[in-house]
Design an enzyme around this catalytic site. Structure first.
Site, PDB file in Angstrom:
ATOM      1  N   MET A   1      38.516  24.715  35.541  1.00 55.56           N
ATOM      2  CA  MET A   1      38.580  25.390  34.733  1.00 55.56           C
ATOM      3  C   MET A   1      38.000  26.732  34.883  1.00 55.56           C
ATOM      4  O   MET A   1      37.019  26.659  36.150  1.00 55.56           O
ATOM      5  CB  MET A   1      38.267  25.027  33.348  1.00 55.56           C
ATOM      6  CG  MET A   1      36.976  25.830  32.717  1.00 55.56           C
ATOM      7  SD  MET A   1      36.317  25.260  31.509  1.00 55.56           S
ATOM      8  CE  MET A   1      35.963  22.997  31.311  1.00 55.56           C
ATOM      9  N   PRO A   2      39.242  27.814  34.973  1.00 58.06           N
ATOM     10  CA  PRO A   2      38.664  28.824  35.992  1.00 58.06           C
ATOM     11  C   PRO A   2      37.579  29.387  34.613  1.00 58.06           C
ATOM     12  O   PRO A   2      38.138  29.564  33.394  1.00 58.06           O
ATOM     13  CB  PRO A   2      39.385  29.935  35.608  1.00 58.06           C
ATOM     14  CG  PRO A   2      40.773  28.632  35.884  1.00 58.06           C
ATOM     15  CD  PRO A   2      40.310  27.896  34.855  1.00 58.06           C
TER      16      PRO A   2
END
Length: 63
Positions: A1-2
């Site tokens: 998850m950026p």
């Protein structure tokens, strides 16, 4: 998850901040082949009295 954390000087409209978050989300999603719903963007607005360049606060830049 950026997770992308952006710091900007205060004073921009909510619409500008929203556009920034949308554009950054799209760019990160495309660049990393990450689903857009997994991209998180946090925008911190910093008061001009708490940001300096060359020892001058942003409030006093250009003076």
């Amino acid at each position: 998850m950026p997770l992308i954390n952006i710091q900007v000087l205060e004073g921009r409209s909510p619409e500008k901040i929203e556009a920034l978050m949308k554009n950054v989300s799209n760019t990160v999603s495309e660049s990393l082949d990450a689903p857009i719903e997994n991209v998180r963007v946090i925008v911190n607005e910093v008061p001009k009295t708490h940001w300096s360049v060359g020892g001058k606060t942003a409030k006093n830049l250009g003076k």
